[in-house]
Each structure stands twice: as C-alpha cells, then as structure tokens.
Design an enzyme around this catalytic site. Structure first.
Site, PDB file in Angstrom:
ATOM      1  N   HIS A  24      -0.658   4.688   6.403  1.00 46.76           N
ATOM      2  CA  HIS A  24       0.324   5.643   5.864  1.00 46.76           C
ATOM      3  C   HIS A  24      -0.148   7.081   6.123  1.00 46.76           C
ATOM      4  O   HIS A  24       0.626   7.937   6.541  1.00 46.76           O
ATOM      5  CB  HIS A  24       0.467   5.490   4.344  1.00 46.76           C
ATOM      6  N   LYS A  48       8.012  -1.825 -10.687  1.00 46.37           N
ATOM      7  CA  LYS A  48       7.653  -2.725 -11.793  1.00 46.37           C
ATOM      8  C   LYS A  48       6.496  -3.653 -11.493  1.00 46.37           C
ATOM      9  O   LYS A  48       5.588  -3.780 -12.279  1.00 46.37           O
ATOM     10  CB  LYS A  48       8.874  -3.553 -12.186  1.00 46.37           C
ATOM     11  N   ARG A  97       4.888  -0.682  12.868  1.00 46.36           N
ATOM     12  CA  ARG A  97       3.598  -1.254  13.242  1.00 46.36           C
ATOM     13  C   ARG A  97       3.733  -2.264  14.369  1.00 46.36           C
ATOM     14  O   ARG A  97       2.894  -2.352  15.253  1.00 46.36           O
ATOM     15  CB  ARG A  97       2.961  -1.953  12.029  1.00 46.36           C
ATOM     16  N   SER A 134      -0.253  -2.469   2.551  1.00 48.78           N
ATOM     17  CA  SER A 134      -0.821  -2.371   1.205  1.00 48.78           C
ATOM     18  C   SER A 134      -1.036  -3.751   0.584  1.00 48.78           C
ATOM     19  O   SER A 134      -2.051  -3.984  -0.081  1.00 48.78           O
ATOM     20  CB  SER A 134       0.100  -1.561   0.294  1.00 48.78           C
TER      21      SER A 134
END
Ligand code: PNS
Length: 166
Positions: A24, A48, A97, A134
């Site tokens: 990122h 959440k 990517r 991530s």
C-alpha cells in the site's frame, strides 16, 4: 459525459488498510509523486470484522505517511463516489497486483464511473509486493511467522502488540 471536469490533481486511494502494508505504502508514495494531493481513505463500512479499529488504521496510516506532505488520511462511510464528489476528487487510484485483481477492480471502476463519472487510475504493484495483502500478513503474524519485512515498522509494532508477531 459532462463538460465541466475537475482535472486529475486530487485523487483518492481507498481501502480497508487492516493494516497498511509496504505494498500500500509503495502505491501511496508513487501516487503522491504524480498528483497534487492524495487522499488515503479507510472504508469505515467494512470495519466491523477487522483486526484493527478504523481509528487505529488511521493512526497507523498517518504515522507511515508523515513524510508525504501531499498525502491526507481520512475515513469514509457509504459510497466512495460520494466522498469523491464532496471532496472534489475526480479519480480513484487502485493498485493491481496480479490478473486476479483485475476482474473485481474493473467491475468497481466501471460502476463508479457509471454512478458519478469518477475515473479509476490503475497502478501496477511493485513486483516486490505483488504477493502481499493485509489478510495474509495477519494470518502469518497470527501463526508466528515473520512479517517484519512486509509492513512499515510502526505497523509491525502494532501487530506485535496485538498478535505477538515477531
Ligand atoms: O481494501 P479493500 O477491502 O479492497 O477496499 C475496498 C473498498 C473500501 C475500496 C471498496 O469496498 C469500496 O469502495 N467501498 C465503499 C462502498 C462503495 O462505494 N461501493 C461501491 C463500489 S462500486
């Protein structure tokens, strides 16, 4: 197509950033070289189930982009195109990517254009980071793998605190 268009000087780089990775950050720095202003925005809709709260993600993003004077960090709720309209942003930056990213990103790009004539600019990921996301970082960290070279140092420190990463 409308006649009055805002030139692409201010762009938005949206994502979950749970947490921000070196991949990122590479896109952020490169986008900041190309544009007057880059808004890095965390989608608060999706927050959440994350490992980090939106505020924690924002804090990490602010810390790792501190050296980039034309980068602003914010969050948004609802539709990304509405955030763009409110902030007079005419284009979204996305990192690609691999081919596997393309279908989904293409769909969103076309929908965002359809919704509000907001353009999407694709930047190819640095090959060093083309495998990086991530969710993988979190999984590796959870099981004790070394993620220190995959995320900026302040993020690594937070992962160590949260997951005992090393
Ligand atoms: O890092 P991610 O999870 O790929 O980020 C996805 C994000 C936040 C960029 C995307 O889900 C998004 O733009 N959400 C906001 C809601 C919205 O505008 N949806 C319509 C997309 S066409």
């Amino acid at each position: 197509m409308t006649e009055e268009r805002v030139p692409v000087r201010r762009v938005v780089y949206p994502g979950s950033f749970d947490p921000v990775t070196n991949g990122h950050l590479d896109i952020i720095v490169r986008a900041a070289r190309l544009h007057d202003e880059v808004f890095v925005v965390v989608g608060a809709n999706l927050a959440k189930e994350g490992l980090f709260s939106v505020d924690e993600r924002l804090a990490m993003l602010r810390e790792v982009t501190r050296g980039q004077p034309n980068v602003r960090v914010d969050k948004f709720r609802g539709l990304l195109v509405e955030f763009c309209q409110t902030h007079h942003i005419s284009a979204i930056v996305k990192g690609l990517r691999a081919v596997s990213d393309f279908e989904y990103e293409m769909e969103m790009a076309q929908m965002n254009y359809r919704l509000a004539e907001i353009e999407t600019l694709f930047m190819t990921a640095n090959p060093l980071y083309s495998f990086l996301r991530s969710s993988l970082v979190k999984e590796i960290a959870r099981y004790g793998g070394d993620v220190s070279s995959l995320v900026p140092a302040p993020v690594f420190a937070q992962l160590q605190k949260r997951l005992g990463a090393y």
